[in-house]
Design a protein around this motif. Structure first.
Motif, PDB file in Angstrom:
ATOM      1  N   ILE A  48      76.375  16.236  45.029  1.00 36.27           N
ATOM      2  CA  ILE A  48      77.349  15.432  44.283  1.00 36.27           C
ATOM      3  C   ILE A  48      78.300  14.746  45.266  1.00 36.27           C
ATOM      4  O   ILE A  48      78.585  13.553  45.148  1.00 36.27           O
ATOM      5  N   TRP A  49      78.803  15.524  46.223  1.00 36.48           N
ATOM      6  CA  TRP A  49      79.706  15.011  47.257  1.00 36.48           C
ATOM      7  C   TRP A  49      78.932  14.955  48.565  1.00 36.48           C
ATOM      8  O   TRP A  49      78.419  15.962  49.042  1.00 36.48           O
ATOM      9  N   SER A  50      78.848  13.760  49.163  1.00 33.20           N
ATOM     10  CA  SER A  50      78.129  13.592  50.420  1.00 33.20           C
ATOM     11  C   SER A  50      78.895  14.260  51.568  1.00 33.20           C
ATOM     12  O   SER A  50      80.076  14.615  51.430  1.00 33.20           O
ATOM     13  N   ILE A  51      78.233  14.398  52.692  1.00 33.15           N
ATOM     14  CA  ILE A  51      78.891  15.021  53.846  1.00 33.15           C
ATOM     15  C   ILE A  51      80.128  14.240  54.282  1.00 33.15           C
ATOM     16  O   ILE A  51      81.191  14.849  54.494  1.00 33.15           O
ATOM     17  N   PRO A  52      80.078  12.910  54.417  1.00 33.75           N
ATOM     18  CA  PRO A  52      81.310  12.188  54.769  1.00 33.75           C
ATOM     19  C   PRO A  52      82.424  12.402  53.748  1.00 33.75           C
ATOM     20  O   PRO A  52      83.601  12.530  54.128  1.00 33.75           O
ATOM     21  N   GLU A  53      82.075  12.438  52.463  1.00 33.61           N
ATOM     22  CA  GLU A  53      83.098  12.658  51.433  1.00 33.61           C
ATOM     23  C   GLU A  53      83.684  14.058  51.525  1.00 33.61           C
ATOM     24  O   GLU A  53      84.903  14.252  51.345  1.00 33.61           O
ATOM     25  N   LEU A  54      82.849  15.055  51.815  1.00 32.98           N
ATOM     26  CA  LEU A  54      83.347  16.421  51.953  1.00 32.98           C
ATOM     27  C   LEU A  54      84.308  16.540  53.130  1.00 32.98           C
ATOM     28  O   LEU A  54      85.389  17.139  53.020  1.00 32.98           O
ATOM     29  N   ILE A  55      83.921  15.984  54.270  1.00 32.22           N
ATOM     30  CA  ILE A  55      84.779  16.060  55.453  1.00 32.22           C
ATOM     31  C   ILE A  55      86.105  15.354  55.197  1.00 32.22           C
ATOM     32  O   ILE A  55      87.184  15.868  55.529  1.00 32.22           O
ATOM     33  N   ALA A  56      86.035  14.168  54.603  1.00 35.11           N
ATOM     34  CA  ALA A  56      87.256  13.416  54.326  1.00 35.11           C
ATOM     35  C   ALA A  56      88.172  14.182  53.378  1.00 35.11           C
ATOM     36  O   ALA A  56      89.390  14.254  53.595  1.00 35.11           O
ATOM     37  N   ASP A  57      87.600  14.759  52.323  1.00 33.85           N
ATOM     38  CA  ASP A  57      88.428  15.497  51.364  1.00 33.85           C
ATOM     39  C   ASP A  57      89.049  16.735  52.012  1.00 33.85           C
ATOM     40  O   ASP A  57      90.244  17.008  51.828  1.00 33.85           O
ATOM     41  N   LEU A  58      88.254  17.478  52.765  1.00 30.33           N
ATOM     42  CA  LEU A  58      88.779  18.684  53.404  1.00 30.33           C
ATOM     43  C   LEU A  58      89.864  18.344  54.418  1.00 30.33           C
ATOM     44  O   LEU A  58      90.828  19.105  54.584  1.00 30.33           O
ATOM     45  N   SER A  59      89.729  17.191  55.083  1.00 27.04           N
ATOM     46  CA  SER A  59      90.724  16.814  56.088  1.00 27.04           C
ATOM     47  C   SER A  59      92.048  16.378  55.459  1.00 27.04           C
ATOM     48  O   SER A  59      93.041  16.180  56.168  1.00 27.04           O
ATOM     49  N   ARG A  60      92.077  16.204  54.154  1.00 21.66           N
ATOM     50  CA  ARG A  60      93.357  15.976  53.472  1.00 21.66           C
ATOM     51  C   ARG A  60      94.152  17.256  53.343  1.00 21.66           C
ATOM     52  O   ARG A  60      95.372  17.248  53.184  1.00 21.66           O
ATOM     53  N   LEU A  61      93.437  18.376  53.387  1.00 16.01           N
ATOM     54  CA  LEU A  61      94.044  19.674  53.118  1.00 16.01           C
ATOM     55  C   LEU A  61      94.281  20.495  54.380  1.00 16.01           C
ATOM     56  O   LEU A  61      95.127  21.398  54.394  1.00 16.01           O
ATOM     57  N   TYR A  62      93.502  20.216  55.426  1.00 14.79           N
ATOM     58  CA  TYR A  62      93.576  20.989  56.665  1.00 14.79           C
ATOM     59  C   TYR A  62      93.442  20.053  57.870  1.00 14.79           C
ATOM     60  O   TYR A  62      92.826  18.992  57.766  1.00 14.79           O
TER      61      TYR A  62
END
Length: 240
Positions: free
Chosen positions: A183-197
């Motif tokens: 559902i969430w691609s690797i670039p999208e996952l990294i980008a989202d996680l980097s908002r939090l950490y």
């Protein structure tokens, strides 16, 4: 050597802690030290549905495992304590190799060091009990040997696209999907996680599992594959 005025006194530790766990790297003598383990849940629609969960496309669902949960593949682990329903979940693991904070998806792949086959082992009965009460999933997800990983393949030798991801249990195929079903691609996952950490080298991301998860039993041999990566093998031994 005399201590200068204003310098802090040396600290004596009560006990020694283990060094950071490491993962072998294909073609490298040096190993990859693990700093943190992030996991995303329900990232394949069919898997979410098989467990009776809604498919959430608003944002990834994150949880963590401690580095102490890391387990290299190729051997046997005891059946985990405190559970009567431990499940396998075959996943692609992304190893971060550069700092990233509030990064855009367009630049996210630049911070990837490599990729590996992994298993997100889950004490499903404990997870379900926690979910029913609205509690966190910690005891169901974060436990010794709960984050299994095969050797890491450097990013220069692997580009995640639509490769097959599969798992067999005792030779029988249990999971069989493609990475493009995320559902969430690797670039999208990294980008989202980097908002939090503040992501940094040593951070691992377990990217979710396709449908077909199920319980393991003592004596089981699990073999996980992603086309182009080092396969994973794990045996389930008697509980301690």
């Amino acid at each position: 050597m005399p201590r200068h005025k204003g310098e802090p006194s040396p600290v004596t530790l009560l006990f020694d802690l283990p060094v950071a766990p490491t993962v072998p790297v294909v073609g490298e003598a040096a190993a990859y030290p693990v700093r943190r383990i992030f996991c995303v849940g329900r990232n394949y629609a069919a898997h979410a549905l098989e467990l009776g969960n809604a498919v959430d496309r608003e944002a990834p669902i994150w949880f963590n495992k401690a580095p102490a949960a890391l387990c290299l593949d190729g051997g046997a682990i005891p059946y985990p304590p405190g559970t009567e329903s431990c499940h396998y979940e075959m996943e692609l693991v992304v190893a971060i190799g550069a700092p990233a904070f509030r990064i855009a998806p367009e630049g996210a792949m630049e911070v990837v060091y490599g990729y590996a086959c992994g298993l997100d082992m889950t004490r499903r009965d404990l997870q379900n009990a926690s979910k029913a009460k609205g509690y966190p999933w910690d005891t169901g997800k974060d436990f010794e040997n709960g984050a299994v990983i095969a050797p890491i393949t450097p990013a220069a030798a692997f580009t995640p696209e639509g490769q097959r991801i599969a798992l067999t249990q005792g030779g029988a195929v249990r999971q069989d999907g493609v990475l493009s079903d995320m559902i969430w691609s690797i670039p999208e996952l990294i980008a989202d996680l980097s908002r939090l950490y503040h992501l940094a080298p040593g951070d691992l991301i377990y990217t979710g599992t396709p449908a077909g998860v199920g319980p393991v039993a003592v004596g089981d041999v699990l073999e996980g594959t992603i086309d182009g990566l080092t396969p994973l093998r794990l045996e389930i031994a008697q509980a301690e």
